[in-house]
Design a protein around this motif. Structure first.
Motif, PDB file in Angstrom:
ATOM      1  N   ASP A  44       0.422   8.859   0.105  1.00 21.68           N
ATOM      2  CA  ASP A  44       1.814   9.279   0.359  1.00 21.68           C
ATOM      3  C   ASP A  44       2.336   8.997   1.759  1.00 21.68           C
ATOM      4  O   ASP A  44       3.527   9.102   2.005  1.00 21.68           O
ATOM      5  N   SER A  45       1.433   8.658   2.707  1.00 20.36           N
ATOM      6  CA  SER A  45       1.904   8.475   4.090  1.00 20.36           C
ATOM      7  C   SER A  45       1.973   6.989   4.429  1.00 20.36           C
ATOM      8  O   SER A  45       1.877   6.138   3.553  1.00 20.36           O
ATOM      9  N   HIS A  46       2.168   6.681   5.704  1.00 25.53           N
ATOM     10  CA  HIS A  46       2.102   5.279   6.153  1.00 25.53           C
ATOM     11  C   HIS A  46       1.482   5.267   7.543  1.00 25.53           C
ATOM     12  O   HIS A  46       1.415   6.309   8.217  1.00 25.53           O
ATOM     13  N   PHE A  47       1.033   4.102   7.989  1.00 25.83           N
ATOM     14  CA  PHE A  47       0.174   4.063   9.177  1.00 25.83           C
ATOM     15  C   PHE A  47       0.826   4.686  10.405  1.00 25.83           C
ATOM     16  O   PHE A  47       0.188   5.476  11.114  1.00 25.83           O
ATOM     17  N   LEU A  48       2.090   4.343  10.690  1.00 25.71           N
ATOM     18  CA  LEU A  48       2.686   4.891  11.915  1.00 25.71           C
ATOM     19  C   LEU A  48       2.832   6.407  11.838  1.00 25.71           C
ATOM     20  O   LEU A  48       2.713   7.105  12.850  1.00 25.71           O
ATOM     21  N   TYR A 158       5.629  -1.939  10.883  1.00 24.73           N
ATOM     22  CA  TYR A 158       4.408  -2.203  11.652  1.00 24.73           C
ATOM     23  C   TYR A 158       3.462  -3.193  10.949  1.00 24.73           C
ATOM     24  O   TYR A 158       3.047  -4.187  11.524  1.00 24.73           O
ATOM     25  N   SER A 159       3.162  -2.916   9.701  1.00 23.95           N
ATOM     26  CA  SER A 159       2.182  -3.769   8.991  1.00 23.95           C
ATOM     27  C   SER A 159       2.771  -5.138   8.680  1.00 23.95           C
ATOM     28  O   SER A 159       2.106  -6.160   8.812  1.00 23.95           O
ATOM     29  N   LEU A 180       1.330  -7.096   0.062  1.00 28.66           N
ATOM     30  CA  LEU A 180       0.321  -7.277   1.119  1.00 28.66           C
ATOM     31  C   LEU A 180       0.567  -6.304   2.260  1.00 28.66           C
ATOM     32  O   LEU A 180      -0.371  -5.749   2.830  1.00 28.66           O
ATOM     33  N   SER A 181       1.844  -6.079   2.557  1.00 30.83           N
ATOM     34  CA  SER A 181       2.175  -5.174   3.661  1.00 30.83           C
ATOM     35  C   SER A 181       1.699  -3.758   3.346  1.00 30.83           C
ATOM     36  O   SER A 181       1.112  -3.075   4.171  1.00 30.83           O
ATOM     37  N   LYS A 182       1.900  -3.339   2.082  1.00 29.25           N
ATOM     38  CA  LYS A 182       1.468  -1.985   1.678  1.00 29.25           C
ATOM     39  C   LYS A 182      -0.066  -1.895   1.724  1.00 29.25           C
ATOM     40  O   LYS A 182      -0.643  -0.918   2.210  1.00 29.25           O
ATOM     41  N   ALA A 183      -0.730  -2.964   1.277  1.00 28.32           N
ATOM     42  CA  ALA A 183      -2.207  -2.959   1.282  1.00 28.32           C
ATOM     43  C   ALA A 183      -2.729  -2.938   2.715  1.00 28.32           C
ATOM     44  O   ALA A 183      -3.663  -2.203   3.040  1.00 28.32           O
ATOM     45  N   MET A 184      -2.087  -3.703   3.600  1.00 30.08           N
ATOM     46  CA  MET A 184      -2.505  -3.729   5.013  1.00 30.08           C
ATOM     47  C   MET A 184      -2.300  -2.360   5.635  1.00 30.08           C
ATOM     48  O   MET A 184      -3.147  -1.847   6.365  1.00 30.08           O
ATOM     49  N   ASP A 185      -1.175  -1.739   5.305  1.00 30.71           N
ATOM     50  CA  ASP A 185      -0.869  -0.417   5.860  1.00 30.71           C
ATOM     51  C   ASP A 185      -1.920   0.596   5.416  1.00 30.71           C
ATOM     52  O   ASP A 185      -2.387   1.420   6.200  1.00 30.71           O
ATOM     53  N   LEU A 190      -6.855   3.914   6.515  1.00 32.87           N
ATOM     54  CA  LEU A 190      -8.241   4.283   6.187  1.00 32.87           C
ATOM     55  C   LEU A 190      -9.179   4.090   7.365  1.00 32.87           C
ATOM     56  O   LEU A 190     -10.241   4.698   7.441  1.00 32.87           O
ATOM     57  N   HIS A 191      -8.781   3.215   8.310  1.00 31.23           N
ATOM     58  CA  HIS A 191      -9.673   2.914   9.450  1.00 31.23           C
ATOM     59  C   HIS A 191      -9.235   3.620  10.727  1.00 31.23           C
ATOM     60  O   HIS A 191      -9.849   3.435  11.773  1.00 31.23           O
ATOM     61  N   ALA A 192      -8.166   4.443  10.652  1.00 34.88           N
ATOM     62  CA  ALA A 192      -7.511   4.938  11.876  1.00 34.88           C
ATOM     63  C   ALA A 192      -8.420   5.761  12.770  1.00 34.88           C
ATOM     64  O   ALA A 192      -8.412   5.616  13.984  1.00 34.88           O
ATOM     65  N   ASP A 193      -9.182   6.675  12.190  1.00 37.25           N
ATOM     66  CA  ASP A 193     -10.086   7.476  13.015  1.00 37.25           C
ATOM     67  C   ASP A 193     -11.268   7.936  12.177  1.00 37.25           C
ATOM     68  O   ASP A 193     -11.183   7.949  10.953  1.00 37.25           O
ATOM     69  N   HIS A 194     -12.353   8.249  12.848  1.00 35.79           N
ATOM     70  CA  HIS A 194     -13.520   8.681  12.071  1.00 35.79           C
ATOM     71  C   HIS A 194     -14.478   9.515  12.899  1.00 35.79           C
ATOM     72  O   HIS A 194     -15.669   9.268  12.932  1.00 35.79           O
ATOM     73  N   GLU A 195     -13.911  10.504  13.598  1.00 36.65           N
ATOM     74  CA  GLU A 195     -14.742  11.468  14.352  1.00 36.65           C
ATOM     75  C   GLU A 195     -15.535  10.729  15.429  1.00 36.65           C
ATOM     76  O   GLU A 195     -15.023   9.773  16.013  1.00 36.65           O
TER      77      GLU A 195
END
Ligand code: SDX
Length: 393
Positions: A44-48, A158-159, A180-185, A190-195
């Motif tokens: 439901d969200s987007h990268f930015l 952004y994407s 492609l833009s939605k998939a890239m976003d 999914l890669h934004a942060d990971h503790e």
């Protein structure tokens, strides 16, 4: 020796750092960004918006999102002189090498005028980093294929902007495919942060000395490059291609189980997840969706990946070791289908993780109690002994 802690080959420091940004439950396969589950954000969200959440701790309202998006968009260009740094690299340099060098060089352009003791200036540095990393990653790609750099376009999201900078050429119009833009976003989210993964810990350790944030992010990029970490997405696709067909899977499964063979199944296993990596689940759905929408049916690499996953998940060795596909297992298949060379997989991971690195750096710097980091060691060397002259040795 009384205070010696138990040796952990994983170099897990005895002193955990304090953070309110990302929570992982490795047994439940749960990943929360500021309390929100990754599955819901990916849907439901987007990268930015995720960048805003990671940086400021809350989902933005409409006005806050517009303001944030405007601040990022207005900083997507890099200083024209920075182009010169690329030309010092060989054409065939890995884009991660150029990214480490150019992002480190940002210290010379943006750091001198930056007082990291000022919260506002720390926020400015964070937004500059989020804005410019896609431009630098796209420039690294263009440089490696001998094409001219493509400027960012503020009219694109952004994407889409990143894809346009990678795939557009001055000689013809290029319209970014929204699929492609939605998939890239989604990949970026999914890669934004990971503790406290290896590269984030690198950024925190570098930042704890008061080093400028651009140099700290360059250190994080260098650490992410390793095949045991962010380099796994490139290594995983190369492994799937080497396997080639499903009938060769047992041969590679046997190698992965052979203690005398250093081969590991790339994209499998995790330091923390001893259950499914929730990002892999979302990525797998995304791979199906993107390849279907792109009309790439029966992608052989995807077929090998799915069969390899099925066999491994039924194999006693992988079950006993709690080895499941991680975020890198499917991401390469999507990026490959988009037209990226494998060398661009980790740079895309790096530009996505920049928000996590810089959010964790800001959190640490803002903590008045934080001191310079110094991981513990268990000394296993020689005890005290006197020097010997060379003729007495
Ligand atoms: C990322 O930390 C993070 O959060 C990282 C990350 C992030 O978002 O920042 O999630 C991103 O780095 C994901 C991981 C990407 N790496 C790979 O896919 C490379 C392949 N996987 C591995 O090399 C490995 O699984 C690690 C590095 C990820 C974890 O290594 P560990 O900590 O040594 O794994 P473990 O302790 O869980 O291993 C338990 C056993 C060991 O065997 P024994 O020594 O007990 O006999 O399982 C074996 C390992 O040898 N094992 C594997 C394996 N991974 C672990 N055997 C075969 N294939 C594998 N992939």
């Amino acid at each position: 020796q009384a205070d010696v802690f138990t040796y952990d080959p994983g170099f897990t420091s005895t002193a955990a750092c304090k953070s309110a940004i990302t929570y992982i439950d490795g047994d439940k396969g749960e990943l929360l960004y500021r309390g929100y589950p990754i599955e819901q954000l990916a849907k439901d969200s987007h990268f930015l918006e995720v960048c805003y959440l990671l940086l400021f701790g809350e989902l933005p309202d409409k006005a806050q999102m517009e303001d944030f998006e405007g601040r990022v968009t207005r900083h997507t260009m890099v200083h024209e002189q920075m182009n010169n740094f690329f030309r010092g690299f060989r054409r065939d340099s890995h884009p991660m090498a150029t990214m480490v060098g150019v992002v480190g060089a940002m210290s010379a352009f943006y750091h001198d005028s930056l007082d990291i003791n000022d919260p506002w200036q720390r926020e400015v540095a964070a937004i500059r980093m989020i804005a410019k990393l896609p431009t630098i990653a796209a420039m690294a790609y263009k440089y490696s294929i001998g094409q001219p750099f493509v400027f960012p376009k503020n009219s694109l999201d952004y994407s889409s902007n990143f894809l346009h900078m990678c795939f557009a050429v001055p000689a013809e119009d290029y319209a970014v495919d929204p699929i492609l833009s939605k998939a890239m976003d989604r990949i970026m989210m999914l890669h934004a942060d990971h503790e406290q993964n290896a590269s984030t810990s690198t950024v925190r350790l570098a930042g704890s000395s008061g080093a400028n944030p651009f140099a700290c992010i360059a250190a994080g990029i260098a650490c992410l490059w390793g095949p045991a970490h962010g380099g796994a997405n490139q290594a995983c696709l190369e492994m799937l291609r080497e396997i080639g067909t499903v009938d060769r899977i047992p041969e590679f499964i046997a190698r992965a189980k052979d203690k005398d063979d250093p081969f590991r199944l790339m994209g499998f296993g995790h330091r923390v997840y001893k259950n499914f990596d929730p990002r892999a689940t979302v990525m797998k759905e995304s791979a199906d969706e993107v390849l279907e929408l792109m009309g790439i049916h029966n992608n052989p690499t995807l077929q090998v990946a799915k069969e390899l996953e099925r066999i491994a998940l039924e194999d006693d060795y992988f079950i006993s070791k709690k080895l499941y596909p991680n975020v890198d297992f499917y991401s390469g298949i999507i990026l490959d289908a988009m037209g990226f060379p494998t060398a661009m997989f980790t740079p895309i991971f790096a530009l996505s993780r920049t928000v996590g690195w810089i959010a964790q750096w800001r959190e640490m710097i803002a903590d008045e109690e934080q001191k310079i980091g110094r991981p513990r060691q268990l000394y296993v060397g020689e005890s005290y002994r006197d020097y010997k002259q060379v003729n007495d040795r």
